[in-house]
Design a protein around this motif. Structure first.
Motif, PDB file in Angstrom:
ATOM      1  N   PHE A 130       0.850  -1.188   0.000  1.00  0.00           N
ATOM      2  CA  PHE A 130       0.000   0.000   0.000  1.00  0.00           C
ATOM      3  C   PHE A 130       0.884   1.236   0.000  1.00  0.00           C
ATOM      4  N   GLN A 131       0.490   2.235  -0.788  1.00  0.00           N
ATOM      5  CA  GLN A 131       1.134   3.543  -0.754  1.00  0.00           C
ATOM      6  C   GLN A 131       0.073   4.604  -0.989  1.00  0.00           C
ATOM      7  N   MET A 132       0.385   5.824  -0.592  1.00  0.00           N
ATOM      8  CA  MET A 132      -0.472   6.966  -0.900  1.00  0.00           C
ATOM      9  C   MET A 132       0.446   8.161  -1.103  1.00  0.00           C
ATOM     10  N   GLY A 133       0.541   8.631  -2.338  1.00  0.00           N
ATOM     11  CA  GLY A 133       1.539   9.639  -2.664  1.00  0.00           C
ATOM     12  C   GLY A 133       0.980  11.001  -2.993  1.00  0.00           C
ATOM     13  N   ARG A 134      -0.063  11.440  -2.302  1.00  0.00           N
ATOM     14  CA  ARG A 134      -0.710  12.706  -2.652  1.00  0.00           C
ATOM     15  C   ARG A 134      -0.465  13.806  -1.633  1.00  0.00           C
ATOM     16  N   GLN A 135       0.518  13.637  -0.758  1.00  0.00           N
ATOM     17  CA  GLN A 135       0.796  14.672   0.216  1.00  0.00           C
ATOM     18  C   GLN A 135       2.313  14.778   0.434  1.00  0.00           C
ATOM     19  N   THR A 136       2.756  15.930   0.939  1.00  0.00           N
ATOM     20  CA  THR A 136       4.142  16.120   1.340  1.00  0.00           C
ATOM     21  C   THR A 136       4.150  16.756   2.717  1.00  0.00           C
ATOM     22  N   GLY A 137       5.282  16.636   3.406  1.00  0.00           N
ATOM     23  CA  GLY A 137       5.402  17.197   4.753  1.00  0.00           C
ATOM     24  C   GLY A 137       5.014  16.177   5.798  1.00  0.00           C
ATOM     25  N   GLU A 139       4.080  16.348   8.752  1.00  0.00           N
ATOM     26  CA  GLU A 139       2.897  16.655   9.562  1.00  0.00           C
ATOM     27  C   GLU A 139       1.598  16.232   8.872  1.00  0.00           C
ATOM     28  N   ASN A 140       1.658  15.940   7.581  1.00  0.00           N
ATOM     29  CA  ASN A 140       0.463  15.547   6.839  1.00  0.00           C
ATOM     30  C   ASN A 140       0.274  14.031   6.740  1.00  0.00           C
ATOM     31  N   PHE A 141       1.216  13.274   7.285  1.00  0.00           N
ATOM     32  CA  PHE A 141       1.088  11.819   7.280  1.00  0.00           C
ATOM     33  C   PHE A 141       0.297  11.398   8.514  1.00  0.00           C
ATOM     34  N   THR A 142      -0.902  10.901   8.304  1.00  0.00           N
ATOM     35  CA  THR A 142      -1.765  10.552   9.422  1.00  0.00           C
ATOM     36  C   THR A 142      -1.325   9.249  10.077  1.00  0.00           C
ATOM     37  N   ASP A 143      -1.731   9.078  11.324  1.00  0.00           N
ATOM     38  CA  ASP A 143      -1.421   7.843  12.041  1.00  0.00           C
ATOM     39  C   ASP A 143      -2.038   6.641  11.337  1.00  0.00           C
ATOM     40  N   PRO A 188       6.921  12.520  -1.228  1.00  0.00           N
ATOM     41  CA  PRO A 188       5.518  12.157  -0.986  1.00  0.00           C
ATOM     42  C   PRO A 188       5.318  10.708  -0.560  1.00  0.00           C
ATOM     43  N   LEU A 189       6.371   9.880  -0.736  1.00  0.00           N
ATOM     44  CA  LEU A 189       6.290   8.468  -0.364  1.00  0.00           C
ATOM     45  C   LEU A 189       7.199   8.162   0.822  1.00  0.00           C
ATOM     46  N   LEU A 190       7.330   9.118   1.715  1.00  0.00           N
ATOM     47  CA  LEU A 190       8.227   8.993   2.858  1.00  0.00           C
ATOM     48  C   LEU A 190       7.980   7.694   3.621  1.00  0.00           C
ATOM     49  N   ASP A 191       6.734   7.411   3.959  1.00  0.00           N
ATOM     50  CA  ASP A 191       6.411   6.220   4.745  1.00  0.00           C
ATOM     51  C   ASP A 191       6.603   4.942   3.928  1.00  0.00           C
ATOM     52  N   TYR A 192       6.134   4.950   2.695  1.00  0.00           N
ATOM     53  CA  TYR A 192       6.270   3.798   1.807  1.00  0.00           C
ATOM     54  C   TYR A 192       7.739   3.455   1.571  1.00  0.00           C
ATOM     55  N   ALA A 193       8.547   4.467   1.290  1.00  0.00           N
ATOM     56  CA  ALA A 193       9.970   4.243   1.045  1.00  0.00           C
ATOM     57  C   ALA A 193      10.636   3.612   2.259  1.00  0.00           C
TER      58      ALA A 193
END
Length: 286
Positions: A130-137, A139-143, A188-193
């Motif tokens: 799973f990935q979601m690449g529509r945000q940056t920053g 602080e915008n990555f939700t729990d 935008p893929l900080l968590d996925y990467a």
């Protein structure tokens, strides 16, 4: 397979995306892949097998002589049925096992169903992601997103290998889908990467642990591959330029990644373990 530069028009879908809504239609090897009997008699479990890389891998495995079980989210049943039809058209069995892999229990159940249905497992491909690449920053990555990404990509792989490994014999193969993002992460893929880097590390440790039992463990790191994950997790402008920044100048097709999984599952790779095969259009994986 493959080809010249791909013309991808702007488009967007709701997650998890549908293959039949994509333009152009991805090449999963239904017609283009030619089997060479490299997996005759093997039994494979492929997660995320409803579409994209998972579908292409299931089809290639079938054309190489393997029976296949695929897992996928329940809402992806329509795409999964297309995979089943393609596998059966190649003359092999296909088990369809809808599973949300975000708990250990779900992975134990998935392993059990595949082992029972196939009569054993010789090849495991942990591909669901799973990935979601529509945000940056940050602080915008939700729990909730962070949990979904790590549970789907890392925890599920760990739990599934844990459940399947005791049933694998010498000569078995495990292959994990990582990503170019593990080496060259996009903001935008900080968590996925981060999950894909973790999977590379997990693969190396699993290869060391399972090697003495004759079980090989490797990873495939795709670059930009044209799958439903792309229009369902990127904005339309990003989709239209997808893959243009690679040295080959185009997005890859799922069938082009499936060939790497075939190699790793086959006896041709009998001395290959603990490594990452990059299928990136020329971007470096080191």
């Amino acid at each position: 397979m493959g080809g010249s530069e791909t013309d991808i028009p702007p488009q967007q879908q709701e997650w998890p995306g549908r293959t039949d809504a994509m333009e152009p239609r991805p090449d999963h090897g239904e017609s283009s892949y030619v089997g060479r009997d490299r997996l005759t008699g093997k039994r494979a479990l492929v997660t995320g097998g409803d579409s994209g890389i998972g579908r292409a891998t299931a089809i290639a495995f079938a054309k190489e002589g393997a029976d296949v079980a695929i897992s996928f989210l329940p809402e992806e049943q329509g795409d999964a049925e297309e995979t089943r039809r393609a596998v059966e058209a190649a003359g092999r069995r296909c088990l369809v096992l809808p599973t949300d892999q975000r708990t250990e229990e779900a992975n134990r159940d998935l392993a059990g169903a595949a082992l029972e249905g196939l009569g054993g497992i010789d090849v495991l491909v942990s591909n669901a992601a799973f990935q979601m690449g529509r945000q940056t920053g940050i602080e915008n990555f939700t729990d909730s997103q962070l949990r979904q990404v790590f549970e789907t990509n890392v925890f599920a792989t760990f739990w599934l290998v844990k459940a399947v490994a005791p049933h694998l014999g010498a000569g078995a193969s495990i292959a994990i889908t990582t990503s170019i993002q593990a080496y060259d992460p996009s903001q935008p893929l900080l968590d996925y990467a981060a999950t894909k880097a973790a999977l590379n590390n997990l693969m190396v440790n699993l290869a060391a642990e399972l090697g003495p039992r004759g079980i090989r463990v490797n990873a495939v790191a795709p670059g930009p591959i044209w799958t439903p994950l792309i229009p369902s997790t990127f904005d339309a402008e990003k989709v239209a330029s997808f893959g243009a920044d690679t040295p080959l100048g185009r997005a890859g097709q799922p069938v082009e990644v499936a060939s790497a999984f075939v190699f790793l599952a086959s006896d041709d790779a009998s001395y290959v373990s603990g490594t990452v095969v990059g299928v990136t259009g020329g971007r470096a994986v080191f």
